[in-house]
Design a protein around this motif. Structure first.
Motif, PDB file in Angstrom:
ATOM      1  N   ASP A 224      41.344  29.362  47.103  1.00 33.13           N
ATOM      2  CA  ASP A 224      41.228  29.509  45.652  1.00 33.13           C
ATOM      3  C   ASP A 224      42.586  29.137  45.084  1.00 33.13           C
ATOM      4  O   ASP A 224      43.521  29.950  45.071  1.00 33.13           O
ATOM      5  CB  ASP A 224      40.852  30.960  45.334  1.00 33.13           C
ATOM      6  CG  ASP A 224      40.264  31.107  43.942  1.00 33.13           C
ATOM      7  OD1 ASP A 224      40.014  30.079  43.305  1.00 33.13           O
ATOM      8  OD2 ASP A 224      40.045  32.251  43.503  1.00 33.13           O
ATOM      9  N   ARG A 225      42.714  27.873  44.585  1.00 31.47           N
ATOM     10  CA  ARG A 225      44.033  27.353  44.200  1.00 31.47           C
ATOM     11  C   ARG A 225      43.856  26.193  43.230  1.00 31.47           C
ATOM     12  O   ARG A 225      43.664  25.046  43.617  1.00 31.47           O
ATOM     13  CB  ARG A 225      44.780  26.882  45.449  1.00 31.47           C
ATOM     14  CG  ARG A 225      46.188  26.362  45.231  1.00 31.47           C
ATOM     15  CD  ARG A 225      46.770  25.832  46.529  1.00 31.47           C
ATOM     16  NE  ARG A 225      45.823  24.981  47.206  1.00 31.47           N
ATOM     17  CZ  ARG A 225      45.636  23.695  46.938  1.00 31.47           C
ATOM     18  NH1 ARG A 225      46.341  23.123  45.986  1.00 31.47           N
ATOM     19  NH2 ARG A 225      44.752  22.985  47.620  1.00 31.47           N
ATOM     20  N   GLY A 226      43.906  26.497  41.939  1.00 33.49           N
ATOM     21  CA  GLY A 226      43.786  25.466  40.930  1.00 33.49           C
ATOM     22  C   GLY A 226      42.347  25.089  40.643  1.00 33.49           C
ATOM     23  O   GLY A 226      41.444  25.333  41.446  1.00 33.49           O
ATOM     24  N   VAL A 270      39.341  37.375  39.720  1.00 33.17           N
ATOM     25  CA  VAL A 270      40.593  37.554  40.457  1.00 33.17           C
ATOM     26  C   VAL A 270      40.261  37.470  41.932  1.00 33.17           C
ATOM     27  O   VAL A 270      39.301  38.101  42.393  1.00 33.17           O
ATOM     28  CB  VAL A 270      41.269  38.907  40.133  1.00 33.17           C
ATOM     29  CG1 VAL A 270      42.515  39.086  40.987  1.00 33.17           C
ATOM     30  CG2 VAL A 270      41.611  38.992  38.655  1.00 33.17           C
ATOM     31  N   GLY A 271      41.041  36.676  42.666  1.00 37.95           N
ATOM     32  CA  GLY A 271      40.791  36.526  44.096  1.00 37.95           C
ATOM     33  C   GLY A 271      42.078  36.548  44.890  1.00 37.95           C
ATOM     34  O   GLY A 271      43.129  36.079  44.434  1.00 37.95           O
ATOM     35  N   VAL A 272      42.008  37.101  46.101  1.00 36.02           N
ATOM     36  CA  VAL A 272      43.133  37.085  47.042  1.00 36.02           C
ATOM     37  C   VAL A 272      42.608  36.633  48.400  1.00 36.02           C
ATOM     38  O   VAL A 272      41.435  36.843  48.734  1.00 36.02           O
ATOM     39  CB  VAL A 272      43.813  38.473  47.167  1.00 36.02           C
ATOM     40  CG1 VAL A 272      44.454  38.865  45.856  1.00 36.02           C
ATOM     41  CG2 VAL A 272      42.810  39.529  47.612  1.00 36.02           C
ATOM     42  N   GLN A 273      43.490  35.995  49.171  1.00 28.59           N
ATOM     43  CA  GLN A 273      43.109  35.497  50.482  1.00 28.59           C
ATOM     44  C   GLN A 273      44.292  35.629  51.432  1.00 28.59           C
ATOM     45  O   GLN A 273      45.419  35.269  51.091  1.00 28.59           O
ATOM     46  CB  GLN A 273      42.666  34.041  50.386  1.00 28.59           C
ATOM     47  CG  GLN A 273      42.134  33.464  51.690  1.00 28.59           C
ATOM     48  CD  GLN A 273      41.582  32.043  51.495  1.00 28.59           C
ATOM     49  OE1 GLN A 273      41.847  31.389  50.496  1.00 28.59           O
ATOM     50  NE2 GLN A 273      40.800  31.572  52.460  1.00 28.59           N
ATOM     51  N   VAL A 274      44.014  36.156  52.625  1.00 34.98           N
ATOM     52  CA  VAL A 274      45.005  36.251  53.693  1.00 34.98           C
ATOM     53  C   VAL A 274      44.453  35.484  54.878  1.00 34.98           C
ATOM     54  O   VAL A 274      43.357  35.785  55.365  1.00 34.98           O
ATOM     55  CB  VAL A 274      45.280  37.714  54.082  1.00 34.98           C
ATOM     56  CG1 VAL A 274      46.306  37.774  55.204  1.00 34.98           C
ATOM     57  CG2 VAL A 274      45.753  38.511  52.876  1.00 34.98           C
ATOM     58  N   ARG A 294      44.602  33.929  43.029  1.00 36.27           N
ATOM     59  CA  ARG A 294      44.317  33.144  41.831  1.00 36.27           C
ATOM     60  C   ARG A 294      43.510  33.994  40.860  1.00 36.27           C
ATOM     61  O   ARG A 294      42.678  34.819  41.285  1.00 36.27           O
ATOM     62  CB  ARG A 294      43.526  31.881  42.174  1.00 36.27           C
ATOM     63  CG  ARG A 294      43.130  31.037  40.940  1.00 36.27           C
ATOM     64  CD  ARG A 294      42.431  29.763  41.330  1.00 36.27           C
ATOM     65  NE  ARG A 294      42.040  28.967  40.164  1.00 36.27           N
ATOM     66  CZ  ARG A 294      40.788  28.721  39.795  1.00 36.27           C
ATOM     67  NH1 ARG A 294      39.787  29.197  40.527  1.00 36.27           N
ATOM     68  NH2 ARG A 294      40.521  27.999  38.734  1.00 36.27           N
ATOM     69  N   ALA A 295      43.742  33.759  39.569  1.00 36.27           N
ATOM     70  CA  ALA A 295      42.962  34.421  38.523  1.00 36.27           C
ATOM     71  C   ALA A 295      42.675  33.407  37.433  1.00 36.27           C
ATOM     72  O   ALA A 295      43.492  32.518  37.161  1.00 36.27           O
ATOM     73  CB  ALA A 295      43.724  35.611  37.950  1.00 36.27           C
ATOM     74  N   HIS A 296      41.505  33.540  36.827  1.00 35.42           N
ATOM     75  CA  HIS A 296      41.196  32.698  35.676  1.00 35.42           C
ATOM     76  C   HIS A 296      40.555  33.567  34.603  1.00 35.42           C
ATOM     77  O   HIS A 296      39.996  34.631  34.878  1.00 35.42           O
ATOM     78  CB  HIS A 296      40.264  31.545  36.078  1.00 35.42           C
ATOM     79  CG  HIS A 296      38.833  31.763  35.694  1.00 35.42           C
ATOM     80  ND1 HIS A 296      37.956  32.511  36.460  1.00 35.42           N
ATOM     81  CD2 HIS A 296      38.123  31.366  34.603  1.00 35.42           C
ATOM     82  CE1 HIS A 296      36.771  32.546  35.881  1.00 35.42           C
ATOM     83  NE2 HIS A 296      36.830  31.872  34.757  1.00 35.42           N
ATOM     84  N   TRP A 297      40.608  33.079  33.363  1.00 36.60           N
ATOM     85  CA  TRP A 297      40.076  33.825  32.218  1.00 36.60           C
ATOM     86  C   TRP A 297      39.564  32.831  31.193  1.00 36.60           C
ATOM     87  O   TRP A 297      40.183  31.783  30.951  1.00 36.60           O
ATOM     88  CB  TRP A 297      41.189  34.698  31.624  1.00 36.60           C
ATOM     89  CG  TRP A 297      40.794  35.464  30.392  1.00 36.60           C
ATOM     90  CD1 TRP A 297      39.604  36.083  30.150  1.00 36.60           C
ATOM     91  CD2 TRP A 297      41.602  35.696  29.235  1.00 36.60           C
ATOM     92  NE1 TRP A 297      39.606  36.697  28.918  1.00 36.60           N
ATOM     93  CE2 TRP A 297      40.825  36.470  28.331  1.00 36.60           C
ATOM     94  CE3 TRP A 297      42.902  35.336  28.873  1.00 36.60           C
ATOM     95  CZ2 TRP A 297      41.316  36.869  27.094  1.00 36.60           C
ATOM     96  CZ3 TRP A 297      43.399  35.733  27.641  1.00 36.60           C
ATOM     97  CH2 TRP A 297      42.609  36.509  26.766  1.00 36.60           C
TER      98      TRP A 297
END
Length: 499
Positions: A224-226, A270-274, A294-297
């Motif tokens: 999740d990047r751009g 909202v997302g996080v990744q490891v 990443r977050a978008h609105w």
């Protein structure tokens, strides 16, 4: 004379009664025959649905259907008996059907309805059959893509770059499905750039968290990047992702094997990744580690207007065996390996940090957005190098479709074609343009480049697209021909089937 007159009167009065009785018999006979024909048709239709021969149906003797005072003296003939169904041994514990007492129509209809409830629903709207159980708890669908390119490059001062070629940009096949209301899965293999690799391969659990929909995934998943970087190649408006999505990227690439969590709200996520390295990484050294978010609105979301804001970033600990911390980036199409922005050399890379911002707007059939991204890499000796990229792009659907932007996740999808060409319509036609720049030259051995692209997309239906991109590019690589700036043009056409 008196008796003769009485006899004549009696005969005259009895003739109409006899005639009326004969009319009643004829009418009832027709009614019974119509009922028998209707029952025979119903039996035949049920037999076709059940996949069995129709049971024998005998005509009811008229003397059983008519009242006794209207019964004619000679009985009517019965209809011919249908052939008996061949019997086969039934499983133990199940009784054999009785020819003398066949199941009622209600019982047979109930059995058909039950079979339909236990059956499988098939949906072809995505291009391949999606099988779903009647209760919706299980689903399975094959999926894949075929991307074939024909391209030519001219105008370069380096002869090796001026070439015409065809290439299979991506040949992908896999499947997806769900088990119960929460668990889903996806697995895909891909042939691209003369190599076979596993792409998406993960399990996901969808549930409610803090009043919102949440998704937790384990496996190899697209990061999740751009806006472009989070979307698949088959969905972005151009043949390839922009320089931000392609160049400002961790060592592990677009995919990483690990865990991801995302929360989706109304117009935001909202997302996080490891994750460690890509699933195709050779097992000769320990993995690196990448933590990304990443977050978008969508602050404006109306019937005619939509605004997109996004922010993302990542930190990576680079594995000791990583010999290429930066990717070379195709400028004039993926097919031409001689035409790339070179990453240079940067030995003993230890860590990296990247971030990006996104801004976009959508109005009816128009769209426009821009992205900026930057990355810094440090090595074990304490040296560092900076990289940056930006892109602005816009498009317009001439045929009235709305841009295929998903507020759930802030990513590109595929448009819903209003008048598919495969159904006699015109399809969907989109015009698009993009200008982008990538700069690696903070590293003395790395390059930089720009590209202006004009594109036309013709969507024949929701899963078939023909594309044409004309690219005017400029590349400067210090290690090639004394670092002279090179300039040229590339024309690329693509046939895409994604299902």
């Amino acid at each position: 004379m008196y008796r003769g007159a009485l006899l004549a009167i009696g005969l005259c009065t009895s003739l109409p009664a006899a005639a009326q009785g004969a009319d009643d018999v004829a009418r009832l006979t027709r009614l019974v025959e119509q009922q028998q024909a209707r029952i025979a048709r119903l039996e035949a239709r049920l037999a076709m649905i059940e996949g069995t021969p129709p049971p024998a149906v005998a005509a009811v003797p008229l003397e059983q259907a008519l009242p006794s005072d209207a019964r004619p003296s000679p009985p009517l003939r019965t209809a011919a008996q249908a052939p008996q169904r061949p019997r086969s041994p039934a499983p133990l514990g199940q009784s054999l059907p009785s020819d003398a007492h066949p199941p009622s129509l209600d019982a047979r209809l109930a059995r058909i309805e039950q079979a339909q409830k236990e059956g499988v629903h098939v949906d072809w709207s995505k291009g391949t059959p999606e099988f779903t159980s009647a209760d919706g708890r299980f689903s399975f669908r094959p999926r894949g893509r075929i991307l074939v390119d024909l391209a030519t490059t001219t105008g370069s001062a380096i002869p090796a770059r001026n070439m015409t070629a065809t290439t299979a940009r991506s040949l992908r096949l896999g499947f997806e499905g769900s088990i119960g209301p929460h668990l889903s899965y996806l697995l895909e293999g891909d042939f691209a750039d003369n190599d076979v690799a596993i792409k998406s391969a993960y399990l996901a659990w969808t549930t409610r968290f803090m009043g919102q929909q949440a998704e937790f995934a384990l496996g190899n998943r697209l990061n999740d990047r751009g806006l472009d970087g989070s979307s698949g190649t088959i969905s972005v408006p151009f043949l390839e992702r922009n320089f931000v999505g392609a160049g400002i990227i961790p060592v592990r690439g677009f995919f990483g094997l690990g865990a991801a969590a995302r929360i989706y709200g109304d117009g935001w996520h909202v997302g996080v990744q490891v994750s460690g390295d890509d699933i195709n990484n050779p097992g000769t050294q320990g993995d690196g580690l990448t933590i990304g978010a990443r977050a978008h609105w969508n602050p404006v979301k109306t019937a005619d207007w939509l605004v997109h804001l996004g922010l993302w970033g990542f930190h990576e600990e680079i594995a000791a065996d990583a010999t290429r911390p930066t990717r070379s980036i195709a400028v004039g199409g993926f097919f031409n390996d001689n035409l790339r922005i070179l990453p240079g050399s940067f030995a003993d890379a230890r860590s990296g940090d990247g971030y990006g911002v996104e801004l976009g707007t959508f109005h009816k059939s128009l769209w426009a957005y821009g992205e900026y991204g930057a990355r810094r890499i440090e090595n074990r000796a304490g040296a560092s190098t900076d990289q940056s990229a930006w892109a602005v792009q816009a498009g317009w659907f001439l045929t009235g479709e709305t841009p295929p932007y998903l507020t759930r996740g802030g990513v590109w999808s595929r448009p819903k074609v209003l008048r598919p060409f495969t159904s006699g319509g015109s399809g969907a036609i989109e015009l698009a343009t993009r200008y982008e720049e990538l700069d690696y030259c903070d590293n003395p051995t790395a390059g930089r480049g720009t590209a202006l692209t004009l594109g036309v997309n013709w969507y024949l239906n929701n899963f078939v697209r023909l594309q044409l991109n004309a690219i005017d590019w400029t590349v400067a690589n210090p290690t090639q021909r004394g670092g002279a700036t090179d300039h040229g043009q590339t024309l690329i056409g693509r046939a895409q089937v994604a299902f």
